[in-house]
Design a protein around this motif. Structure first.
Motif, short mmCIF file in Angstrom:
data_model
loop_
_atom_site.label_atom_id
_atom_site.label_comp_id
_atom_site.label_asym_id
_atom_site.label_seq_id
_atom_site.Cartn_x
_atom_site.Cartn_y
_atom_site.Cartn_z
N TRP A 16 -2.65 0.42 10.26
CA TRP A 16 -1.77 1.57 10.53
C TRP A 16 -2.40 2.88 10.07
O TRP A 16 -1.71 3.90 9.91
N LYS A 17 -3.70 2.88 9.87
CA LYS A 17 -4.35 4.10 9.35
C LYS A 17 -4.43 5.20 10.43
O LYS A 17 -4.47 6.38 10.11
N SER A 18 -4.46 4.82 11.70
CA SER A 18 -4.53 5.82 12.78
C SER A 18 -3.11 6.22 13.19
O SER A 18 -2.20 5.40 13.15
N SER A 39 0.85 -1.19 0.00
CA SER A 39 0.00 0.00 0.00
C SER A 39 0.88 1.23 0.00
O SER A 39 1.87 1.30 0.74
N GLN A 40 0.49 2.22 -0.80
CA GLN A 40 1.23 3.48 -0.79
C GLN A 40 0.83 4.26 0.47
O GLN A 40 -0.35 4.42 0.74
N LEU A 41 1.84 4.71 1.23
CA LEU A 41 1.55 5.51 2.42
C LEU A 41 1.45 6.97 2.01
O LEU A 41 0.46 7.64 2.30
N LYS A 42 2.50 7.44 1.32
CA LYS A 42 2.55 8.84 0.87
C LYS A 42 3.73 8.93 -0.08
O LYS A 42 4.80 8.38 0.21
N TYR A 49 6.02 3.37 1.08
CA TYR A 49 5.08 2.24 0.95
C TYR A 49 5.12 1.36 2.20
O TYR A 49 6.19 1.20 2.80
N VAL A 50 3.97 0.81 2.54
CA VAL A 50 3.91 -0.22 3.58
C VAL A 50 3.64 -1.52 2.86
O VAL A 50 2.75 -1.60 2.02
N TYR A 51 4.44 -2.54 3.15
CA TYR A 51 4.12 -3.86 2.59
C TYR A 51 3.90 -4.84 3.73
O TYR A 51 4.51 -4.74 4.80
N THR A 52 2.98 -5.76 3.50
CA THR A 52 2.58 -6.70 4.54
C THR A 52 2.71 -8.12 4.02
O THR A 52 2.27 -8.41 2.92
N THR A 53 3.36 -8.97 4.82
CA THR A 53 3.36 -10.41 4.50
C THR A 53 2.69 -11.13 5.66
O THR A 53 2.47 -10.56 6.73
N TYR A 54 2.35 -12.39 5.45
CA TYR A 54 1.50 -13.11 6.40
C TYR A 54 2.13 -14.43 6.80
O TYR A 54 2.76 -15.09 5.99
N LYS A 55 1.91 -14.81 8.05
CA LYS A 55 2.38 -16.12 8.50
C LYS A 55 1.18 -16.90 9.04
O LYS A 55 0.37 -16.36 9.80
N ASP A 56 1.10 -18.15 8.62
CA ASP A 56 0.01 -19.02 9.06
C ASP A 56 0.28 -19.44 10.51
O ASP A 56 1.16 -20.24 10.78
N LEU A 57 -0.45 -18.86 11.45
CA LEU A 57 -0.30 -19.23 12.86
C LEU A 57 -1.56 -19.98 13.27
O LEU A 57 -2.59 -19.35 13.53
N GLY A 58 -1.49 -21.29 13.28
CA GLY A 58 -2.64 -22.12 13.66
C GLY A 58 -3.87 -21.84 12.80
O GLY A 58 -4.98 -21.76 13.32
N GLY A 59 -3.66 -21.66 11.50
CA GLY A 59 -4.78 -21.47 10.58
C GLY A 59 -5.16 -20.01 10.39
O GLY A 59 -5.94 -19.68 9.51
N ARG A 63 6.78 -1.84 -10.62
CA ARG A 63 6.11 -0.58 -10.27
C ARG A 63 7.00 0.63 -10.39
O ARG A 63 6.56 1.70 -10.78
N HIS A 64 8.25 0.49 -9.96
CA HIS A 64 9.10 1.68 -9.81
C HIS A 64 10.31 1.67 -10.73
O HIS A 64 11.12 2.59 -10.67
N GLN A 65 10.47 0.62 -11.53
CA GLN A 65 11.67 0.48 -12.39
C GLN A 65 12.92 0.78 -11.57
O GLN A 65 13.80 1.54 -11.97
#
Ligand SMILES: [Zn+2]
Length: 240
Positions: free
Chosen positions: A222-224, A28-31, A35-45, A83-85
């Motif tokens: 992180w919107k707030s 996601s573009q912050l400003k 950019y903020v990027y998010t990855t995910y880990k499977d923690l018990g489903g 995206r940014h070359q």
């Protein structure tokens, strides 16, 4: 016949929605170039999200913390280049846990200059986590391309070594796991935390950077920009 077609469409869309694999990387573009990027880990489903940032400069891209899910390092690089070359040239990690450091080896192999504090380096060694190539021993200002930022170690909290990154001109505070999202209802993982110093460290941040426009916590929304005060409230709630 009409109903039959409608049912088929509904079935197909059902399959489309529910047949998708879970999201693994979100950018996601912050400003501007932040950019903020998010990855995910499977923690018990449950796919647990972990936030990191990157900044696009004239001299290349700087990453703040690495993907938790290392299978997302290459997709992140591909996306940055499309995206940014531009390509990633530098990375800084903010504490030793693997949600910050897991991708360090990938980055190093890709020719990225990787940095951490000396204390983080030592804790990575002690707990067998991937380590950065270069270390700094005190709060350090970096300048790259048209941007500048500084590291600030406010004291112990989520871990002994947690630090924050401050982009003074844009008033962006990258808080990492020391800062809890306003979405969090409890203080979370305190396995390696210093519960008596954490609130002091948060107050040190507020004192040093009283005017923040954006505050990015290590996990969740992180919107707030109220997450520093929210962290203080959660710590108080945990004490009682
Ligand atoms: Zn974390």
């Amino acid at each position: 016949m009409r109903y039959f077609v409608l049912i088929i469409i509904l079935l197909l869309s059902y399959n489309y929605i529910w047949g998708q694999s879970p999201q693994k990387l979100r950018i996601s573009q912050l400003k501007d170039n932040f950019y903020v990027y998010t990855t995910y880990k499977d923690l018990g489903g449950y796919m647990f999200p972990s936030n990191s940032m990157y900044l696009v400069t004239k001299e290349g891209v700087v990453m703040f913390d690495t993907p938790w899910d290392t299978s997302q390092c290459q997709p992140l690089f591909d996306s940055i280049s499309a995206r940014h070359q531009s390509k990633v040239v530098m990375a800084i990690v903010t504490h030793y846990h693997d949600d910050r450091t897991a991708g360090l080896e990938f980055l190093r192999n890709a020719g990225v200059m990787t940095y951490s504090s000396k204390l983080t380096y030592e804790l990575c060694t002690e707990f067998n986590e991937a380590r950065a190539e270069y270390i700094f021993t005190k709060d350090t200002s970096f300048s790259i391309g048209e941007y500048g930022f500084e590291t600030f170690y406010p004291g112990e909290g989520h871990t002994r070594d947690n630090l924050v990154i401050w982009f003074g001109k844009q008033k962006i505070l990258y808080g990492g796991c020391l800062v809890k999202s306003t979405e969090n209802k409890s203080i979370g993982n305190i396995k390696d935390a210093n519960m008596s110093e954490w609130d002091v460290s948060i107050r040190n941040i507020i004192k040093k950077y009283p005017k923040t426009k954006y505050v990015i916590p290590g996990h969740f929304d992180w919107k707030s920009n109220q997450s520093l005060n929210h962290t203080l409230n959660l710590l108080k709630q945990h004490k009682n």
